[in-house]
Design a protein around this motif. Sequence first.
Motif, PDB file in Angstrom:
ATOM      1  N   PRO A 110      41.324  39.551  49.376  1.00 37.22           N
ATOM      2  CA  PRO A 110      41.568  38.304  48.641  1.00 37.22           C
ATOM      3  C   PRO A 110      40.312  37.786  47.947  1.00 37.22           C
ATOM      4  N   THR A 111      40.515  37.098  46.845  1.00 37.83           N
ATOM      5  CA  THR A 111      39.404  36.505  46.109  1.00 37.83           C
ATOM      6  C   THR A 111      39.679  35.019  45.894  1.00 37.83           C
ATOM      7  N   HIS A 112      38.675  34.307  45.498  1.00 30.43           N
ATOM      8  CA  HIS A 112      38.739  32.884  45.131  1.00 30.43           C
ATOM      9  C   HIS A 112      39.430  32.045  46.211  1.00 30.43           C
ATOM     10  N   ALA A 113      40.552  31.440  45.874  1.00 26.70           N
ATOM     11  CA  ALA A 113      41.240  30.545  46.815  1.00 26.70           C
ATOM     12  C   ALA A 113      41.745  31.316  48.028  1.00 26.70           C
ATOM     13  N   GLY A 114      42.168  32.561  47.821  1.00 31.72           N
ATOM     14  CA  GLY A 114      42.621  33.387  48.939  1.00 31.72           C
ATOM     15  C   GLY A 114      41.511  33.632  49.946  1.00 31.72           C
ATOM     16  N   TRP A 115      40.295  33.828  49.435  1.00 32.94           N
ATOM     17  CA  TRP A 115      39.140  34.051  50.308  1.00 32.94           C
ATOM     18  C   TRP A 115      38.827  32.786  51.108  1.00 32.94           C
ATOM     19  N   LYS A 116      38.898  31.649  50.434  1.00 33.14           N
ATOM     20  CA  LYS A 116      38.600  30.377  51.107  1.00 33.14           C
ATOM     21  C   LYS A 116      39.617  30.062  52.200  1.00 33.14           C
ATOM     22  N   ALA A 117      40.842  30.557  52.027  1.00 30.28           N
ATOM     23  CA  ALA A 117      41.899  30.285  53.002  1.00 30.28           C
ATOM     24  C   ALA A 117      41.791  31.168  54.246  1.00 30.28           C
ATOM     25  N   LEU A 118      40.949  32.183  54.221  1.00 31.66           N
ATOM     26  CA  LEU A 118      40.815  33.096  55.356  1.00 31.66           C
ATOM     27  C   LEU A 118      40.054  32.444  56.500  1.00 31.66           C
ATOM     28  N   SER A 119      40.346  32.907  57.698  1.00 28.76           N
ATOM     29  CA  SER A 119      39.588  32.436  58.864  1.00 28.76           C
ATOM     30  C   SER A 119      38.235  33.148  58.887  1.00 28.76           C
ATOM     31  N   SER A 120      37.345  32.682  59.716  1.00 24.19           N
ATOM     32  CA  SER A 120      36.014  33.286  59.820  1.00 24.19           C
ATOM     33  C   SER A 120      36.105  34.741  60.251  1.00 24.19           C
ATOM     34  N   ALA A 121      37.006  35.037  61.180  1.00 25.89           N
ATOM     35  CA  ALA A 121      37.156  36.408  61.666  1.00 25.89           C
ATOM     36  C   ALA A 121      37.674  37.330  60.552  1.00 25.89           C
ATOM     37  N   GLN A 122      38.626  36.825  59.776  1.00 23.20           N
ATOM     38  CA  GLN A 122      39.156  37.623  58.665  1.00 23.20           C
ATOM     39  C   GLN A 122      38.078  37.864  57.612  1.00 23.20           C
ATOM     40  N   ARG A 123      37.308  36.841  57.322  1.00 26.27           N
ATOM     41  CA  ARG A 123      36.218  36.994  56.355  1.00 26.27           C
ATOM     42  C   ARG A 123      35.205  38.027  56.831  1.00 26.27           C
ATOM     43  N   ALA A 124      34.871  37.964  58.103  1.00 27.06           N
ATOM     44  CA  ALA A 124      33.913  38.921  58.653  1.00 27.06           C
ATOM     45  C   ALA A 124      34.458  40.346  58.559  1.00 27.06           C
ATOM     46  N   ALA A 125      35.734  40.515  58.849  1.00 29.27           N
ATOM     47  CA  ALA A 125      36.344  41.847  58.773  1.00 29.27           C
ATOM     48  C   ALA A 125      36.326  42.366  57.335  1.00 29.27           C
ATOM     49  N   TYR A 126      36.684  41.505  56.396  1.00 32.04           N
ATOM     50  CA  TYR A 126      36.675  41.920  54.985  1.00 32.04           C
ATOM     51  C   TYR A 126      35.244  42.161  54.489  1.00 32.04           C
ATOM     52  N   THR A 127      34.305  41.368  54.960  1.00 35.08           N
ATOM     53  CA  THR A 127      32.905  41.565  54.569  1.00 35.08           C
ATOM     54  C   THR A 127      32.403  42.913  55.055  1.00 35.08           C
ATOM     55  N   THR A 128      32.760  43.275  56.267  1.00 38.06           N
ATOM     56  CA  THR A 128      32.388  44.585  56.797  1.00 38.06           C
ATOM     57  C   THR A 128      33.035  45.698  55.986  1.00 38.06           C
ATOM     58  N   GLU A 129      34.312  45.515  55.665  1.00 38.37           N
ATOM     59  CA  GLU A 129      35.024  46.514  54.858  1.00 38.37           C
ATOM     60  C   GLU A 129      34.387  46.652  53.476  1.00 38.37           C
ATOM     61  N   MET A 130      34.028  45.522  52.861  1.00 33.74           N
ATOM     62  CA  MET A 130      33.370  45.581  51.550  1.00 33.74           C
ATOM     63  C   MET A 130      32.032  46.306  51.644  1.00 33.74           C
ATOM     64  N   ALA A 131      31.283  46.058  52.713  1.00 38.67           N
ATOM     65  CA  ALA A 131      29.992  46.735  52.890  1.00 38.67           C
ATOM     66  C   ALA A 131      30.198  48.248  53.042  1.00 38.67           C
ATOM     67  N   ASP A 132      31.245  48.643  53.761  1.00 38.24           N
ATOM     68  CA  ASP A 132      31.542  50.072  53.914  1.00 38.24           C
ATOM     69  C   ASP A 132      31.905  50.702  52.572  1.00 38.24           C
ATOM     70  N   ILE A 133      32.714  50.010  51.787  1.00 34.22           N
ATOM     71  CA  ILE A 133      33.111  50.521  50.474  1.00 34.22           C
ATOM     72  C   ILE A 133      31.897  50.592  49.545  1.00 34.22           C
ATOM     73  N   GLU A 134      31.054  49.556  49.594  1.00 34.19           N
ATOM     74  CA  GLU A 134      29.835  49.568  48.776  1.00 34.19           C
ATOM     75  C   GLU A 134      28.933  50.731  49.164  1.00 34.19           C
ATOM     76  N   ALA A 135      28.818  50.997  50.454  1.00 41.55           N
ATOM     77  CA  ALA A 135      27.990  52.118  50.909  1.00 41.55           C
ATOM     78  C   ALA A 135      28.570  53.444  50.439  1.00 41.55           C
ATOM     79  N   GLN A 136      29.887  53.540  50.465  1.00 40.83           N
ATOM     80  CA  GLN A 136      30.565  54.768  50.035  1.00 40.83           C
ATOM     81  C   GLN A 136      30.313  55.056  48.555  1.00 40.83           C
ATOM     82  N   TYR A 137      30.316  54.001  47.735  1.00 40.24           N
ATOM     83  CA  TYR A 137      30.182  54.156  46.283  1.00 40.24           C
ATOM     84  C   TYR A 137      28.762  53.911  45.786  1.00 40.24           C
TER      85      TYR A 137
END
Length: 152
Positions: A110-137
């Motif tokens: 999720p981005t923008h308003a969807g990101w703001k609506a996420l809980s801290s745990a969900q944000r952390a999980a997505y942040t980790t996933e984004m870091a993994d994808i960034e590392a991959q690419y």
Amino acid sequence: MAEYRVWLIAASVIIVVLAVIAGRLLWQLRAQQRREEAERLGYESESAVQRKAAREGISILVRSYIAGQVGGSECALRVAVLSETAAMDAACSDDIGVFRDMAAALAHIPTHAGWKALSSAQRAAYTTEMADIEAQYSDSLQLASERLSRVA
């Protein structure tokens, strides 16, 4: 002979009326063609301006990514969107493809308003996933950015 004169006059009037109607329709057709041509030229001009602005935006983004001012995820998402507008030559398609692939891998986050609506745990999980994808690419994104910064 008088009978024929009436018919000749009637036929002449009909021919003149039809000629006037045909002339008017021809004039309207030419006016419409001129308007359409002007609209087409305006659209092409506006489209060229948008393509140039998109190419400049891509150039700025990849240079910012190289300088470390923009993260890989943000850069990939923005370049992928701009590449839809920008008319890049065939030499850049592979480089742009890297950004599109990474953006596709990030599309479910999720981005923008969807990101703001996420809980801290969900944000952390997505942040980790984004870091993994960034590392991959990371390597291919860096190379593509360097090539695009020289071309765009």
